[in-house]
Motif scaffolding. Structure first.
Motif, PDB file in Angstrom:
ATOM      1  N   ILE A 235       8.741   8.783 -17.315  1.00  0.00           N
ATOM      2  CA  ILE A 235       8.068   9.705 -16.397  1.00  0.00           C
ATOM      3  C   ILE A 235       7.434   8.874 -15.278  1.00  0.00           C
ATOM      4  CG2 ILE A 235       6.222  11.397 -16.110  1.00  0.00           C
ATOM      5  CD1 ILE A 235       8.519  12.455 -17.741  1.00  0.00           C
ATOM      6  N   SER A 236       7.765   9.194 -14.032  1.00  0.00           N
ATOM      7  CA  SER A 236       7.192   8.500 -12.877  1.00  0.00           C
ATOM      8  C   SER A 236       6.167   9.385 -12.192  1.00  0.00           C
ATOM      9  CB  SER A 236       8.280   8.122 -11.864  1.00  0.00           C
ATOM     10  OG  SER A 236       9.077   7.054 -12.320  1.00  0.00           O
ATOM     11  N   HIS A 237       5.006   8.817 -11.904  1.00  0.00           N
ATOM     12  CA  HIS A 237       3.976   9.463 -11.099  1.00  0.00           C
ATOM     13  C   HIS A 237       3.925   8.710  -9.771  1.00  0.00           C
ATOM     14  CE1 HIS A 237       1.433  11.371 -14.576  1.00  0.00           C
ATOM     15  NE2 HIS A 237       2.674  11.803 -14.535  1.00  0.00           N
ATOM     16  N   LEU A 238       4.271   9.391  -8.693  1.00  0.00           N
ATOM     17  CA  LEU A 238       4.340   8.765  -7.371  1.00  0.00           C
ATOM     18  C   LEU A 238       3.291   9.398  -6.466  1.00  0.00           C
ATOM     19  CD1 LEU A 238       8.233   8.735  -6.892  1.00  0.00           C
ATOM     20  CD2 LEU A 238       6.788   7.067  -8.101  1.00  0.00           C
ATOM     21  N   THR A 239       2.414   8.559  -5.918  1.00  0.00           N
ATOM     22  CA  THR A 239       1.304   9.021  -5.086  1.00  0.00           C
ATOM     23  C   THR A 239       1.383   8.372  -3.721  1.00  0.00           C
ATOM     24  OG1 THR A 239      -0.105   9.230  -7.046  1.00  0.00           O
ATOM     25  CG2 THR A 239      -1.205   9.188  -4.906  1.00  0.00           C
ATOM     26  N   MET A 240       1.273   9.194  -2.677  1.00  0.00           N
ATOM     27  CA  MET A 240       1.224   8.669  -1.306  1.00  0.00           C
ATOM     28  C   MET A 240       0.163   9.445  -0.548  1.00  0.00           C
ATOM     29  SD  MET A 240       5.002  10.178  -1.115  1.00  0.00           S
ATOM     30  CE  MET A 240       4.953  10.027  -2.895  1.00  0.00           C
ATOM     31  N   ASN A 241      -0.754   8.724   0.087  1.00  0.00           N
ATOM     32  CA  ASN A 241      -1.921   9.368   0.672  1.00  0.00           C
ATOM     33  C   ASN A 241      -2.367   8.571   1.889  1.00  0.00           C
ATOM     34  OD1 ASN A 241      -4.501  10.445   1.225  1.00  0.00           O
ATOM     35  ND2 ASN A 241      -4.827  10.954  -0.921  1.00  0.00           N
ATOM     36  N   MET A 242      -2.526   9.243   3.013  1.00  0.00           N
ATOM     37  CA  MET A 242      -2.941   8.577   4.246  1.00  0.00           C
ATOM     38  C   MET A 242      -4.428   8.732   4.527  1.00  0.00           C
ATOM     39  SD  MET A 242      -0.172   7.198   5.220  1.00  0.00           S
ATOM     40  CE  MET A 242      -0.526   6.666   6.889  1.00  0.00           C
ATOM     41  N   LEU A 243      -5.168   9.388   3.636  1.00  0.00           N
ATOM     42  CA  LEU A 243      -6.598   9.572   3.845  1.00  0.00           C
ATOM     43  C   LEU A 243      -7.326   9.197   2.556  1.00  0.00           C
ATOM     44  CD1 LEU A 243      -8.258  10.553   6.312  1.00  0.00           C
ATOM     45  CD2 LEU A 243      -8.451  12.759   5.169  1.00  0.00           C
ATOM     46  N   CYS A 244      -7.105   7.958   2.151  1.00  0.00           N
ATOM     47  CA  CYS A 244      -7.614   7.488   0.863  1.00  0.00           C
ATOM     48  C   CYS A 244      -8.581   6.335   1.101  1.00  0.00           C
ATOM     49  CB  CYS A 244      -6.461   7.037  -0.029  1.00  0.00           C
ATOM     50  SG  CYS A 244      -6.959   6.577  -1.681  1.00  0.00           S
ATOM     51  N   ALA A 245      -9.865   6.585   0.886  1.00  0.00           N
ATOM     52  CA  ALA A 245     -10.890   5.578   1.154  1.00  0.00           C
ATOM     53  C   ALA A 245     -11.056   4.576   0.019  1.00  0.00           C
ATOM     54  CB  ALA A 245     -12.230   6.265   1.420  1.00  0.00           C
ATOM     55  N   GLN A 246     -10.484   4.860  -1.131  1.00  0.00           N
ATOM     56  CA  GLN A 246     -10.557   3.937  -2.262  1.00  0.00           C
ATOM     57  C   GLN A 246      -9.223   3.973  -2.989  1.00  0.00           C
ATOM     58  OE1 GLN A 246     -13.185   4.685  -5.751  1.00  0.00           O
ATOM     59  NE2 GLN A 246     -14.120   2.727  -5.180  1.00  0.00           N
ATOM     60  N   GLN A 247      -8.494   2.869  -2.905  1.00  0.00           N
ATOM     61  CA  GLN A 247      -7.139   2.845  -3.431  1.00  0.00           C
ATOM     62  C   GLN A 247      -7.110   2.536  -4.935  1.00  0.00           C
ATOM     63  OE1 GLN A 247      -7.606   0.957  -0.292  1.00  0.00           O
ATOM     64  NE2 GLN A 247      -7.140   2.931   0.639  1.00  0.00           N
ATOM     65  N   ALA A 248      -6.201   3.199  -5.638  1.00  0.00           N
ATOM     66  CA  ALA A 248      -5.918   2.918  -7.043  1.00  0.00           C
ATOM     67  C   ALA A 248      -4.889   1.787  -7.113  1.00  0.00           C
ATOM     68  CB  ALA A 248      -5.394   4.183  -7.716  1.00  0.00           C
ATOM     69  N   PRO A 249      -4.546   1.312  -8.309  1.00  0.00           N
ATOM     70  CA  PRO A 249      -3.562   0.230  -8.414  1.00  0.00           C
ATOM     71  C   PRO A 249      -2.230   0.601  -7.761  1.00  0.00           C
ATOM     72  CG  PRO A 249      -4.693   0.490 -10.497  1.00  0.00           C
ATOM     73  CD  PRO A 249      -5.131   1.640  -9.634  1.00  0.00           C
ATOM     74  N   ARG A 250      -1.597  -0.390  -7.178  1.00  0.00           N
ATOM     75  CA  ARG A 250      -0.270  -0.197  -6.588  1.00  0.00           C
ATOM     76  C   ARG A 250       0.731   0.199  -7.674  1.00  0.00           C
ATOM     77  NH1 ARG A 250       3.879   1.007  -5.288  1.00  0.00           N
ATOM     78  NH2 ARG A 250       5.430  -0.002  -3.976  1.00  0.00           N
ATOM     79  N   PHE A 251       0.721  -0.498  -8.795  1.00  0.00           N
ATOM     80  CA  PHE A 251       1.573  -0.169  -9.937  1.00  0.00           C
ATOM     81  C   PHE A 251       0.727  -0.111 -11.201  1.00  0.00           C
ATOM     82  CE2 PHE A 251       5.106  -2.663  -7.696  1.00  0.00           C
ATOM     83  CZ  PHE A 251       5.811  -1.529  -7.315  1.00  0.00           C
ATOM     84  N   ARG A 252       1.052   0.811 -12.083  1.00  0.00           N
ATOM     85  CA  ARG A 252       0.620   0.751 -13.475  1.00  0.00           C
ATOM     86  C   ARG A 252       1.799   1.222 -14.301  1.00  0.00           C
ATOM     87  NH1 ARG A 252      -3.275   3.352 -17.723  1.00  0.00           N
ATOM     88  NH2 ARG A 252      -2.517   5.345 -16.924  1.00  0.00           N
ATOM     89  N   VAL A 253       2.259   0.353 -15.193  1.00  0.00           N
ATOM     90  CA  VAL A 253       3.451   0.628 -15.976  1.00  0.00           C
ATOM     91  C   VAL A 253       3.092   0.488 -17.452  1.00  0.00           C
ATOM     92  CG1 VAL A 253       5.903   0.136 -16.225  1.00  0.00           C
ATOM     93  CG2 VAL A 253       4.723  -0.515 -14.117  1.00  0.00           C
TER      94      VAL A 253
END
Length: 357
Positions: A235-253
Motif C-alpha cells: 500500500i502506497s501513501h503519496l502526499t504532495m502539498n505546496m502549502l506545508c509549513a512543517q514537512q514530514a519524512p520524505r520516505f517512510r517504508v
C-alpha cells in the motif's frame, strides 16, 4: 554505425524552454556530457534568452519550439521543458520532423495523448523518452538498494512525500493552468511520486484520493493525498502539498523485518541552481546529517545516502541513440509507456476524488 563512427558523432540537441527545467536540469546535464552538443535553446523570455546566451556562448537562441523545427536539419534531439499543455503538440511535431525527443514530466495531459506519442514514435522509428529524473535521486537510489538486498523483508507500506512551503505561485503559467492544462501539484510533484511508487512496487490502482485547493490563486490542486494498492500487496501513501509549513519524512517504508525513514530532499537541483556543475566532485553528495534511519532488531542505524545521479539519464540516452536508436537493444533511460501508466493513475485519482465530493 561502427564503434568509431559512434564515438566521433555528437548528438546535436535543442532545449525548448529555459525556465527551471531547461536552465537547471537539461542544459547543464547536456553540456556536461561530451557525447552531446548543446546546439540551440528556445525561449521567448528576453531575460532568459540573455542568460542562455551568456552561459552558453556558442549556442543559437531562437524564440520557440516552432523555430527549432524550422532548423530540424541542424539538430538530432529535441528536449521539451515547456508547460505540460504544449508537450503533446510539440513532441508530435518533432517526431514527425524526424527528431528524437525527450519530454519533461508530465509526459502529456492525458494518457491517450501519451499513448499516441508512444505509437507514433514506434511507427517512425524515433527515440522517445520522458525525463523522470527523480529515479536518480540519491534517497531513491538508497531505497532501491535496500529493497534489492531485502533489508526490510516483505514491504507492506510505502509513504512518499513532496511537501513545500510555497504560499504564492511563482510562475505565471502555473497560476493560469487548470487541471485540463496540466496544472496543479498532482501533475507536477505527483508525476514523480507515482512513477517512483510504480517503479518500486509494480502496477497499482488508486483506492483513495483527496485533491484540495488551499491557495487563493490556485486553479487546479495544491494539496493532494493518494492511496495506491499495488498488485504486489504493498500500500502506497503519496502526499504532495505546496502549502506545508512543517514537512514530514520524505520516505517512510515499513516491512516485515525492518523500516526505513528518510528526511530532506535530494540536493542536485539546488546545487545546480546555485551555480554548481554536474562535473564537480561534490555534485550529488548529500550531507551526512541527512542520512536515513534503518530500523531493525529494535535499534536504529544511520544509513548514508547514495550519490544522486541525474547525469545517468543522459548517459543512457546517448548510449541508446548512438548505438542505433530504436534498432538498439539497449534500454531507454525511461520507457515512455511507464509515463502513460502514471497518467492513468492521475486520471483514476481525479475520477475517484470527483465521485466522493
Amino acid at each position: 554505425m561502427t564503434g568509431t563512427e559512434a564515438s566521433a558523432r555528437t548528438i546535436r540537441t535543442a532545449v525548448v524552454g529555459f525556465g527551471l527545467s531547461g536552465s537547471v536540469f537539461h542544459a547543464p546535464l547536456i553540456a556536461a556530457d561530451p557525447r552531446y552538443t548543446l546546439s540551440m535553446i528556445a525561449t521567448s523570455n528576453a531575460g532568459r534568452e540573455a542568460a542562455a546566451a551568456a552561459q552558453y556562448q556558442d549556442v543559437k537562441t531562437v524564440p520557440d519550439g516552432q523555430a527549432v523545427l524550422e532548423h530540424a536539419n541542424d539538430v538530432d534531439l529535441v528536449v521539451l521543458g515547456t508547460p505540460p499543455a504544449t508537450h503533446y503538440p510539440l513532441a508530435k511535431a518533432a517526431l514527425e520532423a524526424g527528431l528524437d525527443v525527450v519530454v519533461d514530466k508530465p509526459f502529456a495531459v492525458t494518457s491517450g495523448q501519451g499513448q499516441e506519442l508512444v505509437t507514433l514514435a514506434r511507427q517512425l522509428g524515433r527515440v522517445l523518452t520522458v525525463f523522470q529524473n527523480r529515479r536518480w535521486d540519491g534517497d531513491f537510489l538508497t531505497l532501491r538498494k535496500l529493497l534489492a538486498a531485502d533489508a526490510l523483508g516483505k514491504v507492506t507500506r510505502f509513504e512518499s512525500r513532496f511537501e513545500r512551503w510555497s504560499p504564492a505561485i511563482a510562475k505565471a503559467w502555473k497560476a493560469r493552468a487548470t487541471a485540463a492544462d496540466g496544472g496543479g501539484t498532482l501533475f507536477d510533484l505527483g508525476s514523480h511520486l507515482i512513477d517512483q511508487a510504480l517503479q518500486l512496487f509494480g502496477p497499482a490502482a488508486v483506492v483513495h484520493a483527496e485533491l484540495k485547493v488551499r491557495r487563493s490563486d490556485e486553479r487546479a490542486d495544491d494539496d493532494v493525498f493518494l492511496v495506491l494498492r499495488h498488485e504486489s500487496g504493498v500500500i502506497s501513501h503519496l502526499t504532495m502539498n505546496m502549502l506545508c509549513a512543517q514537512q514530514a519524512p520524505r520516505f517512510r517504508v515499513l516491512g516485515s523485518v525492518g523500516g526505513f525513514t528518510k528526511n530532506g530532499v535530494d540536493p542536485q537541483e539546488p546545487y545546480i541552481a546555485a551555480g554548481g556543475s554536474p562535473l564537480d566532485a561534490e555534485y550529488g553528495q548529500e550531507a551526512p546529517e541527512w542520512a536515513g534511519l534503518l530500523g531493525r532488531d529494535g535499534h536504529l542505524d544511520a544509513l548514508p545516502t547514495e550519490r544522486g545521479a541525474y547525469p545517468e539519464f543522459y548517459r543512457l540516452l546517448a548510449d541508446k541513440i548512438l548505438d542505433g536508436g530504436t534498432a538498439s537493444d539497449l534500454p531507454l533511460p525511461v520507457d515512455p509507456t511507464d509515463a502513460v501508466e502514471s497518467l492513468k493513475i492521475i486520471e483514476q485519482a481525479r475520477e475517484l476524488a470527483a465521485s466522493v465530493r
